[in-house]
Design an enzyme around this catalytic site. Structure first.
Site, PDB file in Angstrom:
ATOM      1  N   LYS A  98     -34.330  18.916  -9.597  1.00  0.00           N
ATOM      2  CA  LYS A  98     -35.381  18.335 -10.422  1.00  0.00           C
ATOM      3  C   LYS A  98     -34.763  17.311 -11.368  1.00  0.00           C
ATOM      4  CE  LYS A  98     -39.459  20.730 -12.105  1.00  0.00           C
ATOM      5  NZ  LYS A  98     -39.901  21.757 -13.056  1.00  0.00           N
TER       6      LYS A  98
HETATM    7  C1  E4P Z   1     -43.108  22.551 -13.410  1.00  0.00           C
HETATM    8  O1  E4P Z   1     -42.519  21.894 -12.589  1.00  0.00           O
HETATM    9  C2  E4P Z   1     -43.211  22.160 -14.836  1.00  0.00           C
HETATM   10  O2  E4P Z   1     -41.954  22.135 -15.410  1.00  0.00           O
HETATM   11  C3  E4P Z   1     -44.128  23.098 -15.554  1.00  0.00           C
HETATM   12  O3  E4P Z   1     -45.301  23.246 -14.765  1.00  0.00           O
HETATM   13  C4  E4P Z   1     -44.486  22.664 -16.973  1.00  0.00           C
HETATM   14  O4  E4P Z   1     -45.514  23.487 -17.444  1.00  0.00           O
HETATM   15  P1  E4P Z   1     -45.936  23.558 -18.986  1.00  0.00           P
HETATM   16  O5  E4P Z   1     -46.530  22.233 -19.359  1.00  0.00           O
HETATM   17  O6  E4P Z   1     -46.947  24.656 -19.047  1.00  0.00           O
HETATM   18  O7  E4P Z   1     -44.701  23.840 -19.761  1.00  0.00           O
END
Ligand code: E4P
Length: 287
Positions: A98
């Site tokens: 990522k």
């Molecule tokens: C996933 O890839 C993201 O990092 C995650 O969904 C972020 O979610 P949040 O906005 O609830 O922290």
């Protein structure tokens, strides 16, 4: 639509995988922090390498697990991306790296295109990339062009930004309307970079990728409730990455529970006899 679990908590991951509906997992530094801090008192600090290996093994081959880099410069992100991939992909062949689409911080520090350049360099090495922290279709286009295999639009956080702009107080799981909200005057729609909701962000990216036949999967991320999952599915997201609590809420409905109560109350002995052990074999019979 594929369903990913948005969690780094091993027990949640194992449980959701046992239900047979998990196509992958996404983690981020905040989710890793939550997992690290969820150790009980007196328990040893987390062995991060071993812990992540257990996640990868539990989710299994063909189910991608996103692991995020920690650095913000192109050189370090590429180095960390390669390291994470080399160290963890061997477990089950399912590691995805990522990379933030842009690593400039809130004070305007950092190089604008380090994220895109890192995505490009790692993708050239055939390392699968999930471009994260996507808040506009333009960012998604740049990430896909750089070679990302996935883009993660943060739907819930777009809704948060719109509500904050409108001065609305809200709880994290609150539903936000797909078609947006008006300002105090009731005349103007409140937007974030021209978007009326997080689901609209997902929809615009899906449309753009279809229009130009861009081979990059859209992971609807930052999901806050079951209705948002429904809406992301309706606009054609390839994947939704869903927190454990939201995943659990998706299977519940009072009508289903009322039906369970009614059907249980209506079970007649003649029907229940069908399920008694066979007198001759001692085996449970099913017909
Ligand atoms: C996933 O890839 C993201 O990092 C995650 O969904 C972020 O979610 P949040 O906005 O609830 O922290």
């Amino acid at each position: 639509m594929k369903l990913f679990l948005d969690s780094a908590i091993l027990s949640e991951i194992k449980e959701a995988v046992s239900w047979g509906i998990v196509d992958g997992v996404t983690t981020n530094p905040s989710l890793i922090k939550k997992a690290a801090q969820s150790r009980g008192e007196g328990e040893e600090a987390i062995d991060m390498e071993g812990y992540i290996k257990q996640i990868l093994a539990s989710v299994g081959r063909l189910c991608p697990v996103s692991l995020e880099v920690a650095a913000l410069s192109v050189e370090e992100m590429v180095e960390q991306g390669k390291m994470l991939y080399e160290r963890f992909d061997s477990v089950a062949g399912n590691a995805v790296i990522k990379i933030p689409v842009c690593t400039m911080n809130g004070r305007g520090e950092g190089n604008l295109f380090d994220g895109i350049a890192a995505i490009n360099e790692l993708a050239e090495e055939k390392i699968p990339i999930n471009a994260t922290l996507v808040f506009t279709p333009e960012q998604a286009l740049l990430a896909a062009k750089a070679g990302a295999e996935y883009v993660s639009p943060f739907a819930g956080r777009v809704d948060d930004r719109i509500r904050r702009k409108a001065g609305i107080t809200f709880e994290k799981p609150d539903y936000f309307p797909l078609n947006g909200i008006t300002d105090e005057s009731g005349k103007e729609m409140v937007n974030d970079y021209g978007l009326l909701s997080g689901v609209e962000l997902v929809a615009r990216i899906v449309e753009m990728f279809r229009e130009y036949e861009i081979e990059c999967e859209v992971i609807a991320a930052s999901i806050r409730n079951a209705i948002q999952v429904r809406e992301c599915a309706a606009v054609g997201a390839d994947i939704a990455t869903i927190p454990f609590g939201v995943l659990k809420s998706m299977v519940m409905h009072p009508g289903t529970s009322d039906g369970i109560d009614a059907f249980t109350a209506d079970l007649v002995p003649e029907y229940l006899d069908l399920f008694k052990a066979d007198e001759n074999t001692g085996q449970e019979v099913s017909e």
